[in-house]
Scaffold this motif. Sequence first.
Motif, PDB file in Angstrom:
ATOM      1  N   ASP A 284      17.690  -1.213  19.768  1.00  0.00           N
ATOM      2  CA  ASP A 284      16.642  -0.222  20.046  1.00  0.00           C
ATOM      3  C   ASP A 284      15.303  -0.940  20.262  1.00  0.00           C
ATOM      4  OD1 ASP A 284      14.784   1.800  20.113  1.00  0.00           O
ATOM      5  OD2 ASP A 284      15.115   2.475  18.035  1.00  0.00           O
ATOM      6  N   ARG A 285      14.926  -1.083  21.521  1.00  0.00           N
ATOM      7  CA  ARG A 285      13.712  -1.865  21.828  1.00  0.00           C
ATOM      8  C   ARG A 285      12.436  -1.184  21.355  1.00  0.00           C
ATOM      9  NH1 ARG A 285      12.881  -1.360  28.396  1.00  0.00           N
ATOM     10  NH2 ARG A 285      12.637   0.899  28.469  1.00  0.00           N
ATOM     11  N   THR A 286      12.513   0.136  21.108  1.00  0.00           N
ATOM     12  CA  THR A 286      11.287   0.832  20.702  1.00  0.00           C
ATOM     13  C   THR A 286      10.907   0.547  19.240  1.00  0.00           C
ATOM     14  OG1 THR A 286      12.395   2.871  19.993  1.00  0.00           O
ATOM     15  CG2 THR A 286      11.807   2.713  22.320  1.00  0.00           C
ATOM     16  N   THR A 287      11.856   0.061  18.452  1.00  0.00           N
ATOM     17  CA  THR A 287      11.525  -0.244  17.052  1.00  0.00           C
ATOM     18  C   THR A 287      11.695  -1.724  16.689  1.00  0.00           C
ATOM     19  OG1 THR A 287      13.775   0.380  16.419  1.00  0.00           O
ATOM     20  CG2 THR A 287      12.054   2.053  16.116  1.00  0.00           C
ATOM     21  N   CYS A 288      12.684  -2.405  17.302  1.00  0.00           N
ATOM     22  CA  CYS A 288      13.014  -3.739  16.792  1.00  0.00           C
ATOM     23  C   CYS A 288      11.910  -4.770  17.040  1.00  0.00           C
ATOM     24  CB  CYS A 288      14.354  -4.227  17.332  1.00  0.00           C
ATOM     25  SG  CYS A 288      14.316  -4.784  19.051  1.00  0.00           S
ATOM     26  N   VAL A 289      10.965  -4.451  17.931  1.00  0.00           N
ATOM     27  CA  VAL A 289       9.898  -5.410  18.202  1.00  0.00           C
ATOM     28  C   VAL A 289       8.742  -5.282  17.188  1.00  0.00           C
ATOM     29  CG1 VAL A 289      10.455  -5.418  20.652  1.00  0.00           C
ATOM     30  CG2 VAL A 289       8.686  -3.862  19.817  1.00  0.00           C
ATOM     31  N   LEU A 290       8.764  -4.228  16.376  1.00  0.00           N
ATOM     32  CA  LEU A 290       7.608  -3.927  15.529  1.00  0.00           C
ATOM     33  C   LEU A 290       7.678  -4.536  14.133  1.00  0.00           C
ATOM     34  CD1 LEU A 290       7.308  -0.083  16.304  1.00  0.00           C
ATOM     35  CD2 LEU A 290       6.034  -1.949  17.380  1.00  0.00           C
ATOM     36  N   PHE A 291       8.880  -4.477  13.519  1.00  0.00           N
ATOM     37  CA  PHE A 291       8.966  -4.657  12.075  1.00  0.00           C
ATOM     38  C   PHE A 291       9.291  -6.088  11.658  1.00  0.00           C
ATOM     39  CE2 PHE A 291       9.912  -0.164  12.912  1.00  0.00           C
ATOM     40  CZ  PHE A 291       8.895   0.411  12.175  1.00  0.00           C
ATOM     41  N   ALA A 292       8.922  -6.424  10.406  1.00  0.00           N
ATOM     42  CA  ALA A 292       9.062  -7.796   9.924  1.00  0.00           C
ATOM     43  C   ALA A 292       9.158  -7.815   8.399  1.00  0.00           C
ATOM     44  CB  ALA A 292       7.864  -8.619  10.392  1.00  0.00           C
ATOM     45  N   ASP A 293       9.191  -9.015   7.843  1.00  0.00           N
ATOM     46  CA  ASP A 293       9.445  -9.187   6.407  1.00  0.00           C
ATOM     47  C   ASP A 293       8.311  -9.966   5.724  1.00  0.00           C
ATOM     48  OD1 ASP A 293      11.884  -8.102   7.145  1.00  0.00           O
ATOM     49  OD2 ASP A 293      12.904 -10.049   7.208  1.00  0.00           O
ATOM     50  N   GLY A 294       8.094  -9.671   4.438  1.00  0.00           N
ATOM     51  CA  GLY A 294       7.101 -10.420   3.676  1.00  0.00           C
ATOM     52  C   GLY A 294       6.800  -9.744   2.346  1.00  0.00           C
ATOM     53  N   ALA A 295       5.917 -10.371   1.587  1.00  0.00           N
ATOM     54  CA  ALA A 295       5.503  -9.819   0.290  1.00  0.00           C
ATOM     55  C   ALA A 295       4.084 -10.269  -0.023  1.00  0.00           C
ATOM     56  CB  ALA A 295       6.452 -10.293  -0.823  1.00  0.00           C
ATOM     57  N   GLY A 296       3.325  -9.373  -0.657  1.00  0.00           N
ATOM     58  CA  GLY A 296       1.980  -9.714  -1.114  1.00  0.00           C
ATOM     59  C   GLY A 296       1.778  -9.121  -2.499  1.00  0.00           C
ATOM     60  N   ALA A 297       0.965  -9.796  -3.312  1.00  0.00           N
ATOM     61  CA  ALA A 297       0.842  -9.384  -4.713  1.00  0.00           C
ATOM     62  C   ALA A 297      -0.594  -9.483  -5.191  1.00  0.00           C
ATOM     63  CB  ALA A 297       1.734 -10.274  -5.584  1.00  0.00           C
ATOM     64  N   ALA A 298      -0.913  -8.630  -6.178  1.00  0.00           N
ATOM     65  CA  ALA A 298      -2.234  -8.684  -6.811  1.00  0.00           C
ATOM     66  C   ALA A 298      -2.079  -8.445  -8.309  1.00  0.00           C
ATOM     67  CB  ALA A 298      -3.156  -7.612  -6.215  1.00  0.00           C
ATOM     68  N   VAL A 299      -2.764  -9.250  -9.104  1.00  0.00           N
ATOM     69  CA  VAL A 299      -2.890  -8.960 -10.533  1.00  0.00           C
ATOM     70  C   VAL A 299      -4.176  -8.170 -10.710  1.00  0.00           C
ATOM     71  CG1 VAL A 299      -3.277  -9.917 -12.834  1.00  0.00           C
ATOM     72  CG2 VAL A 299      -1.581 -10.956 -11.310  1.00  0.00           C
ATOM     73  N   VAL A 300      -4.037  -6.971 -11.260  1.00  0.00           N
ATOM     74  CA  VAL A 300      -5.200  -6.121 -11.533  1.00  0.00           C
ATOM     75  C   VAL A 300      -5.473  -6.214 -13.033  1.00  0.00           C
ATOM     76  CG1 VAL A 300      -6.202  -3.831 -11.240  1.00  0.00           C
ATOM     77  CG2 VAL A 300      -4.395  -4.594  -9.696  1.00  0.00           C
ATOM     78  N   SER A 301      -6.687  -6.648 -13.373  1.00  0.00           N
ATOM     79  CA  SER A 301      -7.008  -6.916 -14.783  1.00  0.00           C
ATOM     80  C   SER A 301      -8.208  -6.102 -15.234  1.00  0.00           C
ATOM     81  CB  SER A 301      -7.336  -8.402 -14.968  1.00  0.00           C
ATOM     82  OG  SER A 301      -6.225  -9.201 -14.639  1.00  0.00           O
ATOM     83  N   ALA A 302      -8.241  -5.817 -16.525  1.00  0.00           N
ATOM     84  CA  ALA A 302      -9.396  -5.114 -17.092  1.00  0.00           C
ATOM     85  C   ALA A 302     -10.624  -6.008 -17.029  1.00  0.00           C
ATOM     86  CB  ALA A 302      -9.111  -4.736 -18.540  1.00  0.00           C
ATOM     87  N   SER A 303     -11.763  -5.393 -16.737  1.00  0.00           N
ATOM     88  CA  SER A 303     -12.999  -6.158 -16.594  1.00  0.00           C
ATOM     89  C   SER A 303     -14.159  -5.312 -17.112  1.00  0.00           C
ATOM     90  CB  SER A 303     -13.197  -6.487 -15.108  1.00  0.00           C
ATOM     91  OG  SER A 303     -14.548  -6.707 -14.815  1.00  0.00           O
ATOM     92  N   PRO A 304     -15.187  -5.970 -17.700  1.00  0.00           N
ATOM     93  CA  PRO A 304     -16.362  -5.192 -18.103  1.00  0.00           C
ATOM     94  C   PRO A 304     -17.167  -4.729 -16.893  1.00  0.00           C
ATOM     95  CG  PRO A 304     -16.657  -7.533 -18.609  1.00  0.00           C
ATOM     96  CD  PRO A 304     -15.276  -7.387 -18.065  1.00  0.00           C
ATOM     97  N   GLY A 305     -16.838  -5.275 -15.711  1.00  0.00           N
ATOM     98  CA  GLY A 305     -17.381  -4.804 -14.437  1.00  0.00           C
ATOM     99  C   GLY A 305     -18.878  -4.926 -14.330  1.00  0.00           C
ATOM    100  N   PRO A 306     -19.504  -4.007 -13.604  1.00  0.00           N
ATOM    101  CA  PRO A 306     -18.869  -2.914 -12.882  1.00  0.00           C
ATOM    102  C   PRO A 306     -18.228  -3.374 -11.564  1.00  0.00           C
ATOM    103  CG  PRO A 306     -21.215  -2.833 -12.509  1.00  0.00           C
ATOM    104  CD  PRO A 306     -20.968  -3.996 -13.448  1.00  0.00           C
ATOM    105  N   GLY A 307     -17.298  -2.568 -11.051  1.00  0.00           N
ATOM    106  CA  GLY A 307     -16.651  -2.906  -9.787  1.00  0.00           C
ATOM    107  C   GLY A 307     -15.261  -2.325  -9.733  1.00  0.00           C
ATOM    108  N   GLY A 308     -14.451  -2.859  -8.817  1.00  0.00           N
ATOM    109  CA  GLY A 308     -13.090  -2.380  -8.657  1.00  0.00           C
ATOM    110  C   GLY A 308     -13.021  -1.095  -7.851  1.00  0.00           C
ATOM    111  N   LEU A 309     -12.114  -0.224  -8.254  1.00  0.00           N
ATOM    112  CA  LEU A 309     -11.864   1.006  -7.505  1.00  0.00           C
ATOM    113  C   LEU A 309     -13.026   1.984  -7.683  1.00  0.00           C
ATOM    114  CD1 LEU A 309      -9.721   2.661  -5.861  1.00  0.00           C
ATOM    115  CD2 LEU A 309      -8.913   3.531  -8.069  1.00  0.00           C
ATOM    116  N   ARG A 310     -13.692   2.320  -6.574  1.00  0.00           N
ATOM    117  CA  ARG A 310     -14.816   3.259  -6.661  1.00  0.00           C
ATOM    118  C   ARG A 310     -14.400   4.670  -6.304  1.00  0.00           C
ATOM    119  NH1 ARG A 310     -20.032   0.564  -3.883  1.00  0.00           N
ATOM    120  NH2 ARG A 310     -20.759   2.692  -4.204  1.00  0.00           N
ATOM    121  N   SER A 311     -13.425   4.801  -5.405  1.00  0.00           N
ATOM    122  CA  SER A 311     -12.970   6.135  -5.003  1.00  0.00           C
ATOM    123  C   SER A 311     -11.636   5.981  -4.289  1.00  0.00           C
ATOM    124  CB  SER A 311     -13.973   6.782  -4.040  1.00  0.00           C
ATOM    125  OG  SER A 311     -14.020   6.026  -2.844  1.00  0.00           O
ATOM    126  N   PHE A 312     -10.906   7.065  -4.189  1.00  0.00           N
ATOM    127  CA  PHE A 312      -9.641   6.989  -3.442  1.00  0.00           C
ATOM    128  C   PHE A 312      -9.232   8.371  -2.957  1.00  0.00           C
ATOM    129  CE2 PHE A 312      -6.733   8.944  -6.457  1.00  0.00           C
ATOM    130  CZ  PHE A 312      -7.352   8.757  -7.687  1.00  0.00           C
TER     131      PHE A 312
END
Length: 338
Positions: free
Chosen positions: A156-184
């Motif tokens: 299926d040429r309409t999909t097989c050209v798009l997708f791929a493999d991989g992984a990404g990671a983040a350690v989210v840690s407590a902090s006195p801040g301020p910062g991080g997630l402000r809104s979502f």
Amino acid sequence: MSTTERYARIAGLGHFVPEHIVTNDDLAKLVETSDEWIRSRTGIAERHFAGEGESTATMATNAGREAIEAAGVAPEQIGLLIIATSTPDYPLFPSTACLVQSALGLTQAGAFDLSAACSGFVYGLITASQFITGGAYEHVLVIGADTLSRFVDFTDRTTCVLFADGAGAAVVSASPGPGGLRSFVLGADGDGADHLIVPAGGSRTPLTAESLANHGQTIHMNGREVYRFSTTTPILALEEAARRAGVAIGDLDLVVAHQANERILQTAAKNLGVREELFYSNVNRLGNTSAASVPLALYDAAASGRIRAGSCVGLMGFGAGLTWATAIWHWQGLSSPC
Ligand code: ACO
């Protein structure tokens, strides 16, 4: 720390892509397509496919290990592991998170998979932030990992050209801040479920000789509907997140969006009235790695200095479901650089 002064900081990032590179010319040997068509419609030049012995769990383990080391925490300090994926190692159980928990020696961690397709990592980051700011955990490991090459129909040429493999990671840690997630903003619209779907292999249509013969275990996509969704709803959700944070889109230092397709990123920038460069892009080298794409882009953006301590970053995930997740993140700086 009291709960009133807790912030969630991304302390360490990790990434992994398989060695095996597949170019557009390689795909043109399988289906009727061309490098010119793929580049002009998607911006993708090449992507990485998992090799023998590699899976979502092995890639997630590599990315997770780097993030933990970069954060400067011991594996047993991680209280929770969230793995965003649509391509778990096993279709039912055990979860991929349990496999990675064992491989990384996260002896004190709870672990679960999160299913929100290409929005999954941003869903996971927002979830992790709630656990951190609420006081439940000091360190949460969030990984986005997918092995889409195993679920693509290479006729299926309409999909097989798009997708791929991989992984990404983040350690989210407590902090006195301020910062991080402000809104979502988290969103979902199951009315669009059929637009991007793997129809067989679940409880509704188990794998049978017939469903396999019909390629039911592979990705089926209505490209035009997905394009229409991708260039409207997530953009409104990013604007809403910015409004809730009290910032203008133009004041963001960078937007790290799901890397589905260069044209989607360009259209998003145009519709928001901002310059294209505001949207980080590495889709040309990596293709669409689903839940891995946002953390892989975050990693590259931090490594190249596009994100620094003090940066105000927009995050924009969108994908099958349909799902979307946007956030405004005040970057506090990593424990060690990418
Ligand atoms: N090579 C050559 N020709 C192709 C290919 C290909 N790989 N794929 C499709 N075509 C053909 C089609 O068969 C069609 O031919 P026809 O007119 O003879 O029928 C022609 O190109 C045009 O097809 P369209 O689907 O109209 O192509 P379009 O310009 O819409 O581009 C695309 C297709 C790139 C998939 C577009 O719809 C798109 O970007 N959609 C978003 C989908 C996406 O990015 N999905 C990623 C997963 S979703 C996510 O991550 C959120």
